[in-house]
Design a protein around this motif. Structure first.
Motif, short mmCIF file in Angstrom:
data_model
loop_
_atom_site.label_atom_id
_atom_site.label_comp_id
_atom_site.label_asym_id
_atom_site.label_seq_id
_atom_site.Cartn_x
_atom_site.Cartn_y
_atom_site.Cartn_z
N ASN A 44 -6.34 18.48 42.26
CA ASN A 44 -4.98 18.10 42.64
C ASN A 44 -3.97 18.42 41.52
OD1 ASN A 44 -2.70 16.68 43.41
ND2 ASN A 44 -3.87 14.96 44.23
N LYS A 45 -3.38 19.62 41.62
CA LYS A 45 -2.44 20.03 40.55
C LYS A 45 -1.15 19.23 40.57
CE LYS A 45 -2.45 22.74 44.20
NZ LYS A 45 -3.45 23.44 44.97
N ALA A 46 -0.74 18.79 41.80
CA ALA A 46 0.49 17.99 41.87
C ALA A 46 0.31 16.71 41.06
CB ALA A 46 0.81 17.66 43.33
N ASN B 222 -0.37 31.30 43.20
CA ASN B 222 -0.30 30.66 44.52
C ASN B 222 -0.79 31.66 45.58
OD1 ASN B 222 1.43 30.10 47.20
ND2 ASN B 222 0.90 28.19 46.19
N GLY B 223 -1.89 31.31 46.24
CA GLY B 223 -2.51 32.22 47.21
C GLY B 223 -1.65 32.40 48.45
N THR B 224 -1.04 31.31 48.91
CA THR B 224 -0.25 31.37 50.15
C THR B 224 0.91 32.34 50.01
OG1 THR B 224 -0.86 29.09 50.61
CG2 THR B 224 1.09 29.94 51.74
N THR B 225 1.67 32.24 48.93
CA THR B 225 2.83 33.12 48.78
C THR B 225 2.40 34.55 48.52
OG1 THR B 225 2.98 32.32 46.51
CG2 THR B 225 4.55 31.42 48.07
N GLY C 13 -6.28 27.78 55.91
CA GLY C 13 -6.57 26.69 54.96
C GLY C 13 -6.05 26.96 53.55
N TYR C 14 -5.15 27.94 53.38
CA TYR C 14 -4.63 28.25 52.04
C TYR C 14 -3.47 27.33 51.66
CZ TYR C 14 -6.88 32.79 52.97
OH TYR C 14 -7.76 33.79 53.29
N ALA C 15 -2.65 27.00 52.66
CA ALA C 15 -1.38 26.31 52.35
C ALA C 15 -1.61 24.83 52.04
CB ALA C 15 -0.43 26.45 53.53
N GLU C 16 -0.66 24.26 51.31
CA GLU C 16 -0.68 22.82 51.05
C GLU C 16 -0.38 22.06 52.35
OE1 GLU C 16 -1.49 21.40 47.94
OE2 GLU C 16 -2.09 23.47 47.77
N ALA C 17 -0.68 20.73 52.35
CA ALA C 17 -0.42 19.92 53.53
C ALA C 17 1.05 20.08 53.93
CB ALA C 17 -0.77 18.46 53.24
N ALA D 267 5.67 23.18 49.50
CA ALA D 267 5.15 23.21 48.11
C ALA D 267 4.77 24.63 47.71
CB ALA D 267 3.94 22.29 47.99
N ASP D 268 4.28 25.42 48.67
CA ASP D 268 3.91 26.81 48.37
C ASP D 268 5.15 27.69 48.32
OD1 ASP D 268 0.87 26.72 48.51
OD2 ASP D 268 1.37 25.81 50.44
N ILE D 269 5.90 27.72 49.42
CA ILE D 269 6.95 28.75 49.53
C ILE D 269 8.15 28.46 48.64
CG2 ILE D 269 6.26 29.60 51.79
CD1 ILE D 269 8.46 27.96 53.05
N GLN E 41 3.64 23.58 39.30
CA GLN E 41 2.66 22.58 38.82
C GLN E 41 1.54 23.29 38.05
OE1 GLN E 41 1.83 21.09 42.71
NE2 GLN E 41 3.65 19.80 42.75
N LYS E 42 1.10 24.43 38.60
CA LYS E 42 0.02 25.17 37.93
C LYS E 42 0.52 25.75 36.60
CE LYS E 42 -2.28 26.21 42.28
NZ LYS E 42 -2.25 27.11 43.45
N ALA E 43 1.77 26.22 36.60
CA ALA E 43 2.34 26.77 35.35
C ALA E 43 2.39 25.67 34.29
CB ALA E 43 3.73 27.34 35.60
N1 HSE Z 1 -1.80 26.09 48.41
C1 HSE Z 1 -2.44 26.60 47.26
C2 HSE Z 1 -2.28 28.10 47.21
C3 HSE Z 1 -3.90 26.24 47.28
O1 HSE Z 1 -1.89 28.68 48.22
O2 HSE Z 1 -2.49 28.68 46.16
C4 HSE Z 1 -4.64 26.63 46.01
O3 HSE Z 1 -4.21 25.87 44.93
#
Ligand code: HSE
Ligand code: NDP
Length: 443
Positions: free
Chosen positions: A105-107, A160-163, A188-192, A196-198, A205-207
């Motif tokens: 949980n990076k958030a 970020n995989g989604t973007t 299943g890539y995007a956050e709930a 948060a992704d786009i 958060q990861k940075a």
């Molecule tokens: N939503 C995040 C992503 C999941 O697309 O990168 C992986 O942390």
């Protein structure tokens, strides 16, 4: 040989990641026990809805809505629920009741990391989080352990995989942002909440996590400059392609000299940027991530792989589980976070980089000279200019209609100088429109 009792493992969450963690843990129980030297017994999985569909085959009798009782009976707690609360409260309960903790949980870490690490240190517990950045890619351990003797100067990453998936689909001329996001969510890539992704929150958060580890300094998430991809258009992506670039959402963490004080500081930022198609990060497609690390002695290192996805992320979670479980068996201290350097966090205005600015301008004599003077007045050096006539019909008309597009590449300039230049261009009588301003990285 000493026989150890089974270690009791609790999983919080059975969504994209949690269901895969539980299924792999059950499936490979014997092999994992051999690696750890003790059995790993999955004692329960906390969820909100016992009847929700699951993406992996997990015994229904392991599911519970009583997370607290599950935590209190566990040696190791794996948190893959997401969100800030009750995740923070549950991890605090786990640590203070003597369990080690693993989270993806990076958030949570970017917001409450320092207090959770302090509790872990105080009670002598471990808090592992390899899956929180880069999905399956090992990047936390390399920064925390393998590079602990080196001096990291810069991290440039697609985190970020989604973007990345969305921009890749746009680059291939296909989907709109909305269409590609729907597929990324389905996979299943995007956050709930995919905002948060786009909007770049997840990458920021990861940075914050990467910069804190790399520079031995607590970098809070609100110290990270953030821009998402919602302003990126298909036209920008196509124009980038024509001029030999791709658009990527980048996280850039750097050691900088503060232009005000001359002292060392650190900066972390997330924004869309142009990357030359020859750069290794340009070849990162789909939901993959890659993190480029530049260190004083090691030189350039690149970490690449699946940045999102349930089963891929479960691999990183289970790696942490094996490490945590081994320590239960052999003993030893918990992992302490190092923030000894305590460098100042510099604002985005201290950053220097290159830019590409696209302008719609009037097509008449003297326009180029007027635009060039705006750049020089603000001390921004122009590297290249490309002009194309977008409306041949405007040729020979009154000269007040936008008839040409200028794509201007700059040398390195500060954000502050660039912002002032763009404001002056927007006010110039020969500029009809500032179409886009993108930073250029990786040159
Ligand atoms: N939503 C995040 C992503 C999941 O697309 O990168 C992986 O942390
Ligand atoms: P999901 O939304 O798919 O799953 C969340 C799970 O947590 C669900 O099973 C849900 O229960 C459960 N849950 C949520 N709130 C509670 C609560 N209050 N009490 C008990 N259970 C709860 O999330 P993901 O699996 O995608 O992500 C989990 C974590 O992993 C997040 O922090 C995410 O950022 C991180 N992560 C995700 C990656 C990915 O590719 N998906 C990659 C790397 C990290 P129910 O099913 O009953 O609703």
């Amino acid at each position: 040989m000493i026989e150890y009792r089974n270690l009791r493992i609790a999983v919080l969450g059975a969504g994209s990641v949690g269901a895969q963690v539980a299924a792999l843990l059950l499936q490979h129980a014997d092999e994992l026990a051999g690696r750890v030297g003790a059995g790993l017994e999955l004692v329960g999985i906390a969820v909100r809805d016992l009847d929700a569909p699951r993406t992996a085959d997990i015994p229904r009798e392991l599911l519970t809505t009583d997370a607290r009782s599950l935590i209190l009976g566990a040696d190791i707690v794996i948190e893959v629920m997401g969100g800030l609360e009750p995740a923070r409260e549950y991890l605090e309960l786990a640590l203070t009741s003597g369990a080690d903790v693993i989270t993806a949980n990076k958030a949570l870490l970017a917001t409450h990391g320092p207090e959770l690490f302090a509790i872990a240190e105080q009670v002598g517990a471990q808090l592992y989080y390899e899956a929180a950045v880069g999905g399956a890619i090992p990047i936390i351990r390399p920064l925390r352990d393998s590079l602990a003797g080196d001096r990291v100067h810069r991290i440039l990453g697609i985190v970020n995989g989604t973007t990345n998936y969305i921009l890749d689909r746009m680059d291939q001329g296909g989907d709109s942002l909305e269409q590609a996001l729907a597929v990324a969510t389905e996979l299943g890539y995007a956050e709930a909440d995919p905002t948060a992704d786009i909007e770049g929150f997840d990458a920021a958060q990861k940075a914050a996590i990467l910069a804190s580890l790399a520079f031995h300094t607590a970098v809070p998430v609100d110290g990270v400059h953030r821009e998402g991809i919602t302003g990126v258009t298909r036209e920008q992506v196509a124009a980038a392609q024509r001029s030999g670039f791709v658009v990527k959402l980048l996280a850039v963490c750097e050691r900088l000299v503060d232009p005000e004080t001359g002292a060392d500081g650190v900066s972390a930022r997330v924004h869309p940027a142009l990357i030359p198609t020859t750069h290794p990060l340009a070849a990162v497609h789909g939901a993959n991530n890659a993190v480029f690390v530049e260190a004083e002695a090691a030189g350039s290192l690149m970490f690449y792989g699946a940045g999102a996805g349930g089963v891929q992320t479960a691999s990183a979670v289970l790696g942490d589980l094996v490490s945590a479980a081994r320590r239960h068996v052999v003993g030893g201290p918990g992992v302490a976070e190092s923030t000894h350097a305590d460098l100042p966090i510099l604002p985005i205005t201290s950053v220097t980089t290159r830019y590409q600015i696209t302008l719609s301008v009037l097509d008449r004599p003297g326009v180029l000279a007027q635009i060039a003077s705006v750049f020089s007045e603000h001390d921004v050096s122009v590297e290249a200019v490309q002009q194309s006539v977008v409306d041949p019909a405007a040729d020979g008309q009154d000269g007040n209609a936008p008839g040409a597009t200028l794509v201007i590449g700059t040398h390195r300039a500060t954000e502050a100088a660039l912002a002032a230049t763009v404001a002056a261009l927007a006010d110039s009588p020969v500029v009809a429109r500032v179409d886009s301003v993108l930073r250029v990285e990786g040159l």
